[in-house]
Every structure is written in structure tokens, then in C-alpha cells.
Design an enzyme around this catalytic site. Structure first.
Site, PDB file in Angstrom:
ATOM      1  N   LYS A  67      -2.618  -7.980 -10.649  1.00 37.85           N
ATOM      2  CA  LYS A  67      -2.101  -7.109 -11.711  1.00 37.85           C
ATOM      3  C   LYS A  67      -2.182  -7.731 -13.092  1.00 37.85           C
ATOM      4  O   LYS A  67      -2.187  -7.017 -14.097  1.00 37.85           O
ATOM      5  CB  LYS A  67      -0.652  -6.699 -11.397  1.00 37.85           C
ATOM      6  CG  LYS A  67      -0.584  -5.720 -10.240  1.00 37.85           C
ATOM      7  CD  LYS A  67       0.765  -5.069 -10.125  1.00 37.85           C
ATOM      8  CE  LYS A  67       0.736  -4.022  -9.031  1.00 37.85           C
ATOM      9  NZ  LYS A  67       2.003  -3.429  -8.729  1.00 37.85           N
TER      10      LYS A  67
ATOM     11  N   LYS B 247      -7.896  -0.807  -2.088  1.00 36.98           N
ATOM     12  CA  LYS B 247      -6.715  -0.102  -1.557  1.00 36.98           C
ATOM     13  C   LYS B 247      -6.553   1.263  -2.225  1.00 36.98           C
ATOM     14  O   LYS B 247      -6.750   1.385  -3.435  1.00 36.98           O
ATOM     15  CB  LYS B 247      -5.484  -0.977  -1.851  1.00 36.98           C
ATOM     16  CG  LYS B 247      -4.186  -0.435  -1.311  1.00 36.98           C
ATOM     17  CD  LYS B 247      -3.026  -1.364  -1.644  1.00 36.98           C
ATOM     18  CE  LYS B 247      -2.448  -1.059  -3.013  1.00 36.98           C
ATOM     19  NZ  LYS B 247      -1.121  -1.641  -3.242  1.00 36.98           N
TER      20      LYS B 247
ATOM     21  N   LYS C 133      -1.646   4.676  -5.983  1.00 42.00           N
ATOM     22  CA  LYS C 133      -1.184   5.763  -6.845  1.00 42.00           C
ATOM     23  C   LYS C 133      -1.453   5.479  -8.320  1.00 42.00           C
ATOM     24  O   LYS C 133      -1.342   6.364  -9.155  1.00 42.00           O
ATOM     25  CB  LYS C 133       0.315   6.013  -6.598  1.00 42.00           C
ATOM     26  CG  LYS C 133       1.183   4.773  -6.637  1.00 42.00           C
ATOM     27  CD  LYS C 133       2.542   4.980  -5.959  1.00 42.00           C
ATOM     28  CE  LYS C 133       3.246   3.650  -5.772  1.00 42.00           C
ATOM     29  NZ  LYS C 133       4.351   3.625  -4.882  1.00 42.00           N
TER      30      LYS C 133
HETATM   31  P1  TYM Z   1       4.922  -0.055  -3.016  1.00 42.80           P
HETATM   32  O1  TYM Z   1       5.839   0.947  -3.642  1.00 42.80           O
HETATM   33  O2  TYM Z   1       3.752  -0.526  -3.794  1.00 42.80           O
HETATM   34  O3  TYM Z   1       4.370   0.514  -1.650  1.00 42.80           O
HETATM   35  C1  TYM Z   1       5.254   1.059  -0.691  1.00 42.80           C
HETATM   36  C2  TYM Z   1       4.739   0.792   0.706  1.00 42.80           C
HETATM   37  O4  TYM Z   1       3.489   1.439   0.917  1.00 42.80           O
HETATM   38  C3  TYM Z   1       2.544   0.513   1.410  1.00 42.80           C
HETATM   39  N1  TYM Z   1       1.218   0.896   0.896  1.00 42.80           N
HETATM   40  C4  TYM Z   1       0.143   1.060   1.655  1.00 42.80           C
HETATM   41  N2  TYM Z   1      -0.053   0.917   2.982  1.00 42.80           N
HETATM   42  C5  TYM Z   1      -1.297   1.179   3.464  1.00 42.80           C
HETATM   43  N3  TYM Z   1      -2.333   1.562   2.678  1.00 42.80           N
HETATM   44  C6  TYM Z   1      -2.180   1.711   1.336  1.00 42.80           C
HETATM   45  N4  TYM Z   1      -3.201   2.085   0.577  1.00 42.80           N
HETATM   46  C7  TYM Z   1      -0.897   1.461   0.771  1.00 42.80           C
HETATM   47  N5  TYM Z   1      -0.396   1.520  -0.485  1.00 42.80           N
HETATM   48  C8  TYM Z   1       0.896   1.159  -0.391  1.00 42.80           C
HETATM   49  C9  TYM Z   1       3.000  -0.837   0.863  1.00 42.80           C
HETATM   50  O5  TYM Z   1       2.490  -1.909   1.615  1.00 42.80           O
HETATM   51  C10 TYM Z   1       4.498  -0.696   0.991  1.00 42.80           C
HETATM   52  O6  TYM Z   1       4.919  -0.981   2.314  1.00 42.80           O
HETATM   53  N6  TYM Z   1       7.479  -4.314  -3.520  1.00 42.80           N
HETATM   54  C11 TYM Z   1       7.348  -3.122  -2.732  1.00 42.80           C
HETATM   55  C12 TYM Z   1       8.653  -2.317  -2.644  1.00 42.80           C
HETATM   56  C13 TYM Z   1       9.801  -3.127  -2.186  1.00 42.80           C
HETATM   57  C14 TYM Z   1      10.110  -3.502  -0.855  1.00 42.80           C
HETATM   58  C15 TYM Z   1      11.309  -4.272  -0.928  1.00 42.80           C
HETATM   59  C16 TYM Z   1       9.496  -3.274   0.368  1.00 42.80           C
HETATM   60  C17 TYM Z   1      10.763  -3.642  -2.998  1.00 42.80           C
HETATM   61  N7  TYM Z   1      11.680  -4.346  -2.236  1.00 42.80           N
HETATM   62  C18 TYM Z   1      11.884  -4.824   0.208  1.00 42.80           C
HETATM   63  C19 TYM Z   1      10.082  -3.812   1.517  1.00 42.80           C
HETATM   64  C20 TYM Z   1      11.272  -4.572   1.427  1.00 42.80           C
HETATM   65  C21 TYM Z   1       6.268  -2.251  -3.339  1.00 42.80           C
HETATM   66  O7  TYM Z   1       5.954  -2.389  -4.481  1.00 42.80           O
HETATM   67  O8  TYM Z   1       5.770  -1.294  -2.498  1.00 42.80           O
END
Ligand code: TYM
Length: 328
Positions: free
Chosen positions: A111, A194, A197
Site C-alpha cells: 500500500k 487480488k 474493492k
Molecule cells: P478487509 O476488510 O480488507 O477484508 C475482509 C476479509 O475479506 C478477505 N478478502 C478476500 N478473501 C479472498 N479473496 C479476496 N479477493 C479477498 N479480499 C478480501 C480478507 O482476507 C479478510 O478476511 N485488517 C482486516 C480487518 C480486520 C480483522 C481484524 C480481521 C481488522 N481487525 C481482526 C480479522 C481479525 C482487513 O482489512 O480486512
């Protein structure tokens, strides 16, 4: 019963990747775990958001959790920003983390790549520590996520182990749970990247709340190869392999079954079937979403959720503060 914890950031709109990589796992696991699922709204502000839009997205995310099939009786659903103990613990954990280990976080590297240090927010750098706090504050046993978050869960393990070593047994060591199929759904136009969004080309991603017929067009125009054989081969056929992954996770069919089902078929026939199952998924989710978004359910669920998690987090932070010698 073991405790599960996970969350999603309300940045951008949710994609099919979020559904397959994370929400689908929450639904599969909800009966067998005590599940805490939250909206990681404090994580959304590592980049600038319009306040009105952020507020709306937070509510939409809760309605989507429910519309996708999270049962409010089986899950404790809450907003991170309503539980200030996450940030109260995060500071302590930051004081027990190292710049070296945060420098190794690949998501931060991606990023911040090509950007000037003067314009990269500190929150983007330290957010894995807040994520560690989100997890270990509840002594979570398992953390289901897509592959891109695995390194962050491993950091949470390291921080928890380090703290336990210094101050005595305090935190459980969480385990990442990554789906065997669908750990990283790829961009439809650039299937080595990947699906995200925040991607610029909307043809590459499918949003859970977009018009299903637009999603159909995106699948039909997904990048493939010229071999015209439906076969799983991530290296040489990343586009077809990605569509097979989507189809496999939504139908529970193995790759071998899919290869057999479409043997001798052209890509048009295969893509049409993939599009059919995606359209069906989106239509079902959106029907439920429209019922939920304007009802009181979102507030009821969040009120119950925060009431349940606050005392757990408070007790953990008090224990931590006492152990490190803070207070009177
Ligand atoms: P975030 O919001 O980027 O993504 C949420 C979840 O979706 C999964 N994901 C995907 N899985 C498969 N293919 C894809 N293209 C794809 N895009 C996103 C991510 O792996 C994630 O599981 N930091 C985290 C949010 C968070 C969190 C936590 C998660 C904050 N605290 C504690 C677990 C436990 C995040 O930015 O996810």
C-alpha cells in the site's frame, strides 16, 4: 466451545472476494464456535473517508453480514469503534511491538509502495497492531480470514506470546483459519491480482450489492486463455482457475467434478454457468439485504453485541494494565 473472531473494514463496497474468503467461512463455522464478528470501522480511517459515506457503509456492512446468512442468535456482531478498549489495549501492544516486524508486513509494503513517506499515514503502518488487539483482547482461538490477512494474525500470535513471556500468561494464542479453496479470489481482468474493492477498473470486481445482470456481464468478459479447456492450472490458466474457484466455492463441487462437468464445453458455456450461480447468490443476498437495511434489526443486533463484548474487553484491559504496573 472455542471462540472465533473476525471482521471486515467498511472501506469501499464488499466484493465477492470478501464473501468467499471470509463471510462464507463465518457462516460455515457459526454453529461450532462462539462467534464474534465485528465491523472494523477504526481500520477504515487509515485512509480518508467522507464521514457521511463511512457512516452509511458501517450500517450497510452489518445488514450485509445478516443478509449473507450470519445468524444473530449464533453470532455476536458489534462495531469496533463502540468498544474503546480495543484502542486502549492497542497502545500497550504497540509498546511491545517492533518497527522491524511492522516493516515486514507485506500489505503495508504494497500500500505504501511508490508513495512518499510524508504522505503515508502512521495508521496504515501501525494498523496490524490494532488488529492484534482486536483479536487477543477476546482470547480468540480462531481467526478466519483470506490469505492476505494471515501475516497479520501471525503478528498477533507473536505479540501475544511476547507479552505472555514478559508479564506472565495473559493472552490466548490465536490460530489463523484460511479457506482451502477461495483464500484469494482474483481480479477478473487481471487474474494474478487480488479482487479488491479499491481496484480502479470496476470490470475486475463483483460487488455484493451490484445489479446481478452487471455482475453477469463482468463474468462473461473475464479474461481467460486461448486453450478452451476447463482445467485447473493456476500458473498457465489463472483466469479459468479463478472462475473455477468461484464456481467451486459457491456450488461445493471439487475441481475434478467441475472439469468433468465442462469437459468438451467451450468457455462461453462454462462462464454462463458461473454467472448463473453468482447471479443467484447476489439476488438472494440483495433480497434479504433490502428487507434488513431499513428495519430495526441492525440496531438491535449491534446493541446486543456491544453489551456482550464490552465487559470481556474491559476485564482483559484491566488485567493487562495491572500486570504492567499502570494506575494507582
Ligand atoms: P478487509 O476488510 O480488507 O477484508 C475482509 C476479509 O475479506 C478477505 N478478502 C478476500 N478473501 C479472498 N479473496 C479476496 N479477493 C479477498 N479480499 C478480501 C480478507 O482476507 C479478510 O478476511 N485488517 C482486516 C480487518 C480486520 C480483522 C481484524 C480481521 C481488522 N481487525 C481482526 C480479522 C481479525 C482487513 O482489512 O480486512
Amino acid at each position: 466451545m472455542e471462540r472465533l473472531l473476525s471482521g471486515i473494514k467498511p472501506t469501499g463496497e464488499l466484493t465477492l472476494g470478501n464473501y468467499i474468503g471470509s463471510i462464507r467461512q463465518f457462516i460455515e463455522m457459526q454453529k461450532n464456535y462462539e462467534s464474534f464478528i465485528f465491523v472494523a470501522d477504526l481500520h477504515a480511517i487509515t485512509v480518508h473517508n467522507d464521514p457521511e459515506i463511512l457512516k452509511e457503509r458501517i450500517k450497510k456492512l452489518v445488514a450485509l453480514y445478516l443478509a449473507c446468512g450470519l445468524d444473530p442468535k449464533e453470532n455476536t456482531i458489534f462495531l469496533q469503534s463502540e468498544n474503546l478498549y480495543h484502542t486502549a489495549l492497542s497502545w500497550v501492544l504497540e509498546c511491545n511491538s517492533y518497527i522491524g516486524e511492522l516493516n515486514r508486513m507485506t500489505q503495508f509494503k504494497d500500500k505504501s509502495q511508490g508513495k512518499n513517506n510524508e504522505s503515508i499515514g502512521c495508521g496504515l503502518y501501525t494498523y496490524p497492531v490494532l488488529m492484534a488487539s482486536d483479536i487477543i483482547i477476546y482470547d480468540a482461538d480462531v481467526v478466519p480470514t483470506g490469505i492476505d490477512q494471515k501475516q497479520h494474525v501471525e503478528l498477533a500470535r507473536n505479540i501475544a506470546e511476547r507479552f505472555n513471556h514478559k508479564y506472565g500468561e495473559t493472552f490466548k494464542i490465536p490460530k489463523p483459519v484460511i479457506p482451502k479453496v477461495g483464500e484469494k479470489i482474483k481480479d477478473l481482468q487481471n487474474p494474478t491480482k487480488k479482487m479488491s474493492k479499491t481496484e480502479e477498473n470496476p470490470k475486475g470486481y463483483i460487488l455484493l450489492l451490484e445489479e446481478p445482470e452487471i455482475a453477469r456481464k463482468k463474468i462473461m468478459s473475464a479474461v481467460t486463455d486461448s486453450e478452451a479447456i476447463v482445467k485447473y492450472d493456476e500458473i498457465n490458466k489463472p483466469g479459468i482457475s479463478n472462475l473455477m474457484t468461484i464456481y467451486s466455492t459457491l456450488t461445493n463441487k471439487s475441481f475434478a467434478e467441475i472439469e468433468k462437468e465442462f469437459s468438451g464445453c467451450n468457455y462461453g458455456t462454462f462462464k454462463t454457468r458461473v454467472a448463473d450461480v453468482v447471479v443467484e447468490l447476489l439476488t438472494n443476498i440483495q433480497t434479504k439485504y433490502n428487507e434488513i437495511i431499513n428495519s430495526n434489526l441492525v440496531d438491535e443486533v449491534l446493541n446486543n453485541g456491544i453489551n456482550k463484548v464490552l465487559p470481556i474487553a474491559e476485564a482483559k484491559v484491566k488485567e493487562v494494565y495491572k500486570k504492567i504496573g499502570l494506575g494507582r
